[in-house]
Design a protein around this motif. Sequence first.
Motif, PDB file in Angstrom:
ATOM      1  N   ARG A 160       0.839  -1.203   0.000  1.00  0.00           N
ATOM      2  CA  ARG A 160       0.000   0.000   0.000  1.00  0.00           C
ATOM      3  C   ARG A 160       0.874   1.253   0.000  1.00  0.00           C
ATOM      4  NH1 ARG A 160      -1.785   4.151   2.556  1.00  0.00           N
ATOM      5  NH2 ARG A 160      -0.514   3.728   4.369  1.00  0.00           N
ATOM      6  N   LEU A 161       1.930   1.249   0.789  1.00  0.00           N
ATOM      7  CA  LEU A 161       2.832   2.406   0.859  1.00  0.00           C
ATOM      8  C   LEU A 161       3.528   2.651  -0.481  1.00  0.00           C
ATOM      9  CD1 LEU A 161       4.336   1.883   4.421  1.00  0.00           C
ATOM     10  CD2 LEU A 161       2.749   3.684   3.682  1.00  0.00           C
ATOM     11  N   ALA A 162       3.901   1.589  -1.185  1.00  0.00           N
ATOM     12  CA  ALA A 162       4.523   1.739  -2.503  1.00  0.00           C
ATOM     13  C   ALA A 162       3.534   2.381  -3.477  1.00  0.00           C
ATOM     14  CB  ALA A 162       5.002   0.385  -3.024  1.00  0.00           C
ATOM     15  N   ALA A 163       2.273   1.971  -3.415  1.00  0.00           N
ATOM     16  CA  ALA A 163       1.247   2.574  -4.274  1.00  0.00           C
ATOM     17  C   ALA A 163       1.003   4.028  -3.869  1.00  0.00           C
ATOM     18  CB  ALA A 163      -0.044   1.773  -4.193  1.00  0.00           C
ATOM     19  N   GLN A 164       1.029   4.321  -2.568  1.00  0.00           N
ATOM     20  CA  GLN A 164       0.819   5.698  -2.102  1.00  0.00           C
ATOM     21  C   GLN A 164       1.896   6.625  -2.649  1.00  0.00           C
ATOM     22  OE1 GLN A 164      -1.857   7.135   0.209  1.00  0.00           O
ATOM     23  NE2 GLN A 164      -0.985   8.582  -1.245  1.00  0.00           N
ATOM     24  N   PHE A 210      -5.859   3.505  -0.021  1.00  0.00           N
ATOM     25  CA  PHE A 210      -6.406   2.847   1.166  1.00  0.00           C
ATOM     26  C   PHE A 210      -6.645   1.372   0.882  1.00  0.00           C
ATOM     27  CE2 PHE A 210      -9.772   4.647  -1.333  1.00  0.00           C
ATOM     28  CZ  PHE A 210     -10.836   3.765  -1.268  1.00  0.00           C
ATOM     29  N   ALA A 211      -6.747   0.601   1.948  1.00  0.00           N
ATOM     30  CA  ALA A 211      -6.924  -0.844   1.800  1.00  0.00           C
ATOM     31  C   ALA A 211      -7.882  -1.350   2.864  1.00  0.00           C
ATOM     32  CB  ALA A 211      -5.579  -1.552   1.924  1.00  0.00           C
ATOM     33  N   SER A 212      -8.728  -2.263   2.470  1.00  0.00           N
ATOM     34  CA  SER A 212      -9.706  -2.812   3.421  1.00  0.00           C
ATOM     35  C   SER A 212      -9.046  -3.852   4.320  1.00  0.00           C
ATOM     36  CB  SER A 212     -10.886  -3.434   2.664  1.00  0.00           C
ATOM     37  OG  SER A 212     -10.462  -4.538   1.893  1.00  0.00           O
ATOM     38  N   ARG A 213      -9.613  -3.995   5.482  1.00  0.00           N
ATOM     39  CA  ARG A 213      -9.196  -5.005   6.455  1.00  0.00           C
ATOM     40  C   ARG A 213     -10.471  -5.653   6.981  1.00  0.00           C
ATOM     41  NH1 ARG A 213      -4.928  -3.484   4.585  1.00  0.00           N
ATOM     42  NH2 ARG A 213      -3.001  -3.042   5.653  1.00  0.00           N
ATOM     43  N   CYS A 214     -10.469  -6.085   8.201  1.00  0.00           N
ATOM     44  CA  CYS A 214     -11.645  -6.704   8.830  1.00  0.00           C
ATOM     45  C   CYS A 214     -12.815  -5.739   8.899  1.00  0.00           C
ATOM     46  CB  CYS A 214     -11.311  -7.105  10.261  1.00  0.00           C
ATOM     47  SG  CYS A 214     -10.576  -8.710  10.362  1.00  0.00           S
ATOM     48  N   THR A 215     -14.010  -6.277   8.877  1.00  0.00           N
ATOM     49  CA  THR A 215     -15.196  -5.427   9.040  1.00  0.00           C
ATOM     50  C   THR A 215     -15.738  -5.506  10.463  1.00  0.00           C
ATOM     51  OG1 THR A 215     -16.576  -7.200   8.169  1.00  0.00           O
ATOM     52  CG2 THR A 215     -15.861  -5.512   6.618  1.00  0.00           C
TER      53      THR A 215
END
Length: 175
Positions: free
Chosen positions: A101-105, A114-119
């Motif tokens: 995610r940091l590389a994409a940022q 941003f990236a999803s995790r647990c709901t």
Amino acid sequence: MIGLNLLRVTIAMVASTLTFLSFLSIDASAQRRSAKVQHLSVCGNPNLACKTTATFEPNDLPFRLPANAVIYDTELFYAVMLKSVKSPNDNCDVFVPEPERLAAQALFPDHKVFASRCTDPGHLYYTNTSANAHFMAVYAGATLAEANRMLAMVQATGKFTGANIRRLRAGFNGT
């Protein structure tokens, strides 16, 4: 005499019915007013301060959350989906890793990646996404025109095959 009594009873019944219906109408309109949902604005540029009462995780898309929030969601916005990973039954151990995610940022410094995790309660959730996958996306704006420009930028990197536009909301469940 019977005709006059029948007329009085009929008038009384009509008056009672109209009174009852007027109370229902008042109650229904009051319920509509109190059910108005306020959608919160997204903080899509990570370089600008986001005035919010919440502390968001680095992978979250922040938004302006009022104090004592329990369950809120954002206005509709566009995102460009960069990657998804299968996560059957919302497996909390399967997601796009933070270094990725940091590389994409770093590629999109003015648009939050941003990236999803647990709901689970206390974490963000995103609408219009698969319950069996977690994703990484970049904020693409409030309009389709902005989203198309962002998609073109993403495609120009050559790093995210299958990138696509999605319209969604972010939400918070603090229960």
